[in-house]
Design an enzyme around this catalytic site. Structure first.
Site, PDB file in Angstrom:
ATOM      1  CE  LYS A  11      -4.048  -1.957  -0.110  1.00  0.00           C
ATOM      2  NZ  LYS A  11      -4.964  -1.802  -1.243  1.00  0.00           N
TER       3      LYS A  11
HETATM    4  N1  PMP Z   1      -3.713  -8.183   1.407  1.00  0.00           N
HETATM    5  C1  PMP Z   1      -3.733  -7.237   2.350  1.00  0.00           C
HETATM    6  C2  PMP Z   1      -3.108  -7.526   3.671  1.00  0.00           C
HETATM    7  C3  PMP Z   1      -4.341  -6.000   2.107  1.00  0.00           C
HETATM    8  O1  PMP Z   1      -4.363  -5.046   3.061  1.00  0.00           O
HETATM    9  C4  PMP Z   1      -4.959  -5.797   0.853  1.00  0.00           C
HETATM   10  C5  PMP Z   1      -5.656  -4.486   0.589  1.00  0.00           C
HETATM   11  N2  PMP Z   1      -7.013  -4.461   0.909  1.00  0.00           N
HETATM   12  C6  PMP Z   1      -4.919  -6.826  -0.103  1.00  0.00           C
HETATM   13  C7  PMP Z   1      -4.273  -7.998   0.212  1.00  0.00           C
HETATM   14  C8  PMP Z   1      -5.561  -6.704  -1.461  1.00  0.00           C
HETATM   15  O2  PMP Z   1      -4.878  -5.805  -2.285  1.00  0.00           O
HETATM   16  P1  PMP Z   1      -5.687  -4.858  -3.261  1.00  0.00           P
HETATM   17  O3  PMP Z   1      -6.498  -3.933  -2.392  1.00  0.00           O
HETATM   18  O4  PMP Z   1      -4.653  -4.129  -4.046  1.00  0.00           O
HETATM   19  O5  PMP Z   1      -6.574  -5.693  -4.076  1.00  0.00           O
END
Ligand code: PMP
Length: 344
Positions: free
Chosen positions: A48
């Site tokens: 992130k």
């Molecule tokens: N794994 C974790 C620990 C996350 O915080 C997130 C974000 N919601 C994701 C996977 C999924 O990634 P994305 O939001 O880019 O689909």
């Protein structure tokens, strides 16, 4: 990284360029070659960081942010931490509206990174003025020079991965990657990476990871919103009960669902076998890879990249706590008595 000196100007220079690491043990019975893109190496310990810096710098380019402006988001998770981190270095205020299910530890972590945290009641409807969505919207309206990141509905989320994670994977594999396996929450990671890689080589397959209790897989297959698919589950950050516009379903080939229990055990196994201390969704990604392998998705020439979203330190009270595992019933079944390693 600053040229020649080996000194970074600040912590933000270290976002991205995470390592690609070969799996040697956990996939040893599978056909193919497996590598993990370990996003826990980012300074904020998750992928992130990439969207936080990308979205914030885009807002700067558009003149929406000036020194002293406020950045608002609704998350107690990785995105909140990353936005707080970027805000510190760039001199912005950071407000995070979180729901009251967030643990005290998580809230303290966000406060440690300078964020102002609004804790909103969890059990109210999304359109209730007290919900964290509505609180964030109101704060955005009422705060001059504020930007609301809104990661589930922000196209720049996927763009961040299109411009960084995707090219990194392509270069690190010398263009030989054949498959990616990625979790989908907002869908930013899987959509951005997949779009980039398929532009380089349309034969690359994008294998998504979803949770039982989430709508994504069914929606991908039918483009219909079947609310019967939605029920509570434990894995945090993956799967969804709504359709985020940040997800481009057209660049995802298939989804596989994993159980809370299998994902938790797989994350623990990843630490014990490969020394990779990762989060719950990383366990889900490895578990899904094993399921895809069983279904015959890979051959001996496959070069499969698994995107592991974050570091394990955020899960000490969850999957790395024996008490929590026991409370979930994850140590209970006869089958597991043989499979589970003693962690005491
Ligand atoms: N794994 C974790 C620990 C996350 O915080 C997130 C974000 N919601 C994701 C996977 C999924 O990634 P994305 O939001 O880019 O689909």
């Amino acid at each position: 990284m600053t040229q020649n000196t080996g000194i970074s100007n600040n912590i933000l220079d270290l976002i991205g360029n995470t390592p690609l690491i070969k799996l040697n043990k956990i996939t040893k019975n599978l056909i193919g070659n497996f590598y993990v893109k370990y996003e826990g190496f980012n300074p904020g310990h998750s992928m992130k960081d990439r969207i936080a810096i990308h979205i914030i710098e885009e807002a700067e380019r558009q003149g929406l942010l000036k020194k002293g402006s406020t950045i608002i988001e609704t998350t107690s998770g990785n995105t909140g931490f990353s936005i707080a981190l970027v805000s510190i270095i760039k001199g912005y205020k950071c407000i995070l509206a979180v729901n009251s299910k967030a643990s005290a530890g998580k809230i303290n972590m966000l406060k440690a990174m300078g964020a102002k945290v609004y804790v909103c009641p969890a059990h109210v409807n999304a359109d209730d003025p007290r919900s964290y969505y509505e609180v964030a919207k109101r704060l955005h309206r009422e705060t001059a020079n504020s930007v609301y990141i809104n990661q589930y509905f922000n196209k720049l989320n996927g763009d961040a991965h299109y411009h960084s994670t995707g090219p990194e994977i392509w270069n690190q594999t010398n263009g030989e990657v054949t498959h990616i396996v990625a979790a989908s929450g907002t869908g930013g990671t899987i959509s951005g990476v997949s779009k980039y890689l398929k532009e380089q080589n349309p034969a690359i397959k994008t294998l998504g990871v979803d949770a039982f209790g989430s709508i994504l897989k069914k929606f991908h297959e039918t483009r219909e919103f079947d609310k019967n698919e939605i029920y509570p589950y434990r894995i945090e950050g993956l799967g969804k009960n709504l359709i985020p516009t940040a997800t481009d379903f057209d660049v995802i080939d298939v989804f596989e669902k994993v159980t809370d229990e299998a994902a938790a055990h797989r994350a623990r196994e990843l630490a014990l076998t490969e020394g990779l201390f990762t989060g719950y969704t990383s366990g889900a990604v490895v578990q899904a890879t094993l399921q895809y392998a069983e279904k015959g998705y890979f051959d001996k020439n496959s070069k499969v990249v698994l995107i592991l979203p974050d570091h394990g330190s955020r899960y000490m009270e969850k999957i790395y706590s024996d008490d929590w595992m026991r409370d979930q019933g994850f140590f209970d079944t006869q089958k597991q008595a043989h499979e589970v390693v003693e962690y005491i």
